[in-house]
Design an enzyme around this catalytic site. Sequence first.
Site, PDB file in Angstrom:
ATOM      1  N   THR A 100      -5.687 -16.200 -78.567  1.00  0.00           N
ATOM      2  CA  THR A 100      -4.594 -16.032 -77.568  1.00  0.00           C
ATOM      3  C   THR A 100      -4.092 -14.763 -77.893  1.00  0.00           C
ATOM      4  OG1 THR A 100      -4.086 -18.339 -77.967  1.00  0.00           O
ATOM      5  CG2 THR A 100      -2.357 -17.273 -77.159  1.00  0.00           C
ATOM      6  N   HIS A 101      -4.768 -13.706 -78.009  1.00  0.00           N
ATOM      7  CA  HIS A 101      -4.440 -12.357 -77.991  1.00  0.00           C
ATOM      8  C   HIS A 101      -4.569 -11.739 -76.616  1.00  0.00           C
ATOM      9  CE1 HIS A 101      -5.594 -12.502 -82.325  1.00  0.00           C
ATOM     10  NE2 HIS A 101      -4.382 -13.257 -82.224  1.00  0.00           N
ATOM     11  N   ASN A 102      -3.501 -12.254 -75.712  1.00  0.00           N
ATOM     12  CA  ASN A 102      -3.742 -11.562 -74.511  1.00  0.00           C
ATOM     13  C   ASN A 102      -2.732 -10.510 -74.155  1.00  0.00           C
ATOM     14  OD1 ASN A 102      -3.191 -14.815 -74.510  1.00  0.00           O
ATOM     15  ND2 ASN A 102      -5.027 -14.293 -72.974  1.00  0.00           N
TER      16      ASN A 102
END
Lengths: 573, 254
Positions: free
Chosen positions: A502-504
């Site tokens: 979830t490292h957008n």
Amino acid sequence: MATKLPKVPVVVVGMGWAGGIVASELTKAGISVVGLERGKDRNSSDYMMAHDELRYQHREELMQDLSKETITSRNNEKMRALPMRDYGTFIVGDGVGGAGSHWNGQTYRFLPYDFEIKTMTEERYGADKISPDMPLQNWGITYDEIEPYYDTFEKMAGISGETVEGFGYGPRSNPYPTGPMLKTPIMELFETATKNLGYSPYILPSGNLSEAYENPDGISRAACQYCAYCENFGCEYGAKADPAVTVIPVAKQTGNLDLRTHSNVTEILNDGVKATGVLYVDTITGEEFEQPAEVVVVASYVFNNVRLLLNSGLGRPYNSADQTGSIGKNYCYQVSSASSMMFFEGKEFNLYGGAGALGIEIPDFVGDAFDHSELNFLHGAGIRVTQYGNRPIANNVVPAGTPAWGAEFKAASIKYANSFFPVKSQGASMPHRYNYLDLDPEYKDAYGKPLLRMTFDYTEQDRELVKYISKVTHKIAEEIGADIIQTNEEQGAFNVNKDTNTHNTGGVIMGADPETSAVNSYLQMWDAENVFVVGASAFPHNSAFNPTVTLGALSYRAAEGIQRFLKEGGSLV
Amino acid sequence: MADNSNMQTGKKGTTRRDFLKNSGLTVGGVVLGGAIGSLFGGGSTATTQETAPAAPALTVNPSAALMFFTPDQYKLAAAAAERIYPKDDNGPGAMELNAAIYIDHQLAGAWGINSKEYMAGPFYKAEETQGSQIRILRKDLFVMGLAALNTYSNKNFDANFADLEAEQQDEVLTAFSEDKAPEISKVRSGIFFNLLRSLTIEGVYADPLYGGNKEMQGWAMRKYPGTRLSFAKEIQNSDFVQLDPESLTSHMGH
């Protein structure tokens, strides 16, 4: 018809790390802040039943309700984007604390190279090294300029860790406020093996406190118990740094924070060059309110930051056809496919215990620490072993060739339940012309606003990086000496339900040039000076490290900029 | 007489030890009366007129009842789950662990009606990389999938799924898992199979509060100590430290 409320100095959209830090800094300085959060309020008493793998990890208790809002995705412009209907990959936070409540707590700083990546790449390898389809940019701030803000974040959160010297890591003005986390037997195996291979392992920096700590705001928190419920969960001990137990209570205590939960902002009201306030819906009653403000701080998750600007007609939307505009540009992700899974015969580890930021890593293959002259990719990956705690629904790992169900599956999954771990990696993500965010032409959220559309796929750069890094993971696994080693060398297509990171980042990127960026180094919008867009949306590319501490550092800088803007007005740079 | 109001009100978080302490009675193998006798499962008949009537002893797990399935659907779900996670030398299978009770309870609740999923149309055919695009709710897909298991079993083996030999059941499930069974209302059979598989794993390993993982036996098989509050003492030990599992009920009253 919206009820118009009295004007306030500052309204903040979203109460996670970015909004929490801004609210804390401004309210401490005596400035009144309205904090609007679409989810509920939270504190550590919400987490007393958090050791529930099903509810929190597999039913996404802390995450955004997708029935109200999601993204649509497609791998390229030829495809029709379709909604992400259920969770599989990104787990977007919701409620006070936001993604900062369910994060793992890994808090690496980015490298000096990251902030000046374009200049440093051109200087070392020549301008031809950067493909014309890779809009690589400097950040408009150097490592030395951001260092004091990193230091502030680390002291606030009580980050535990050990200093790395060399490998292009930036100098620190202070050591980590608390010592490194414990070293477990699997971490020792990695440490010995990587040292034998000539690498330089270090215990990764952690937001799960290694010892009791009181921060400069007077917030005291207890030490981590290695209970294995970080990722997806809230920490009932408050050992994990979470906005809901650090910056938000501080802001509340000043009496200057008007926190309104269940308040979903749908639009930033503006005349094209200046925002006048925001429009929001009370999600419980359905009532609509207009909140006028001097300054609007957009501090929700990456996706919603971009979407809110686009739905409000603020800034110039990015256009991939001629590469003009900036809102939605340089959406980046991370590249985590390179890994070597290891199975051990007759050896069991206490893998039921762990913490979200318990692990060990080598710095030898990140940034520009190794020569890229003969390589078809830039940057690199952190190669690591972590011990989050193997919860039983999620961890049924069996050697390749074992059926996915039935007698053989059951026997193998039980046999190896405490006898496997991977050497894994997290690689940087470089921007690409055709990886971007815009509004979906068809699908709408619960309030009738267009959903955000993601156009993204892995690139040749990513596939080359995975091939290269996977060989290193394999070498380390062989040195550790597992009985079965399975190395993945391939980076497949981006799959919205299968990737697990979830490292957008990106979409409202910072820079020194208003033509190629959306915000300046204070995260102030070039096109609307009283709007600050805070978060990982400001990253022009994504590094090999977890994004939170950089997001936090930028939030402190933005808070400083907002105070200056309230006094002086105008552009801060 | 003993004040056993704790017992009567069923006060949450009161452990047996608390109860005994609060009751002011000592326990020494002596029959203490109806209420406590039944608590110990003893065969006391020494109830007197002055003693309040005892709460009925629960000899079965009250959660092991159906809120969604018909009995036939339950039997079928239990048989299918057992093949996903069969009884073996390690210990009980999904059937004995009440995985089908878990599945029943999940499908009856918010998850069964996809309440947190984006369910607005239109529903287009998706590429492999775009995730599930199915309008059918999980509770409906699961029941239709069970019916399809029986249809397929009758067609190929002339009997309902639950009545087949284990090897035949595996053949049926293999066909479903490989999308070789007919589509279920235009949904690939493998999608139903994946739902069955993931629900079974959850039913075996989720906290017992959800109705499965009977007596934490699923956890015990894999030496998982459950949801304890701290592993700080064990985490650096180079030997494996096996601990008895604890479930979330142990967190009550903290």
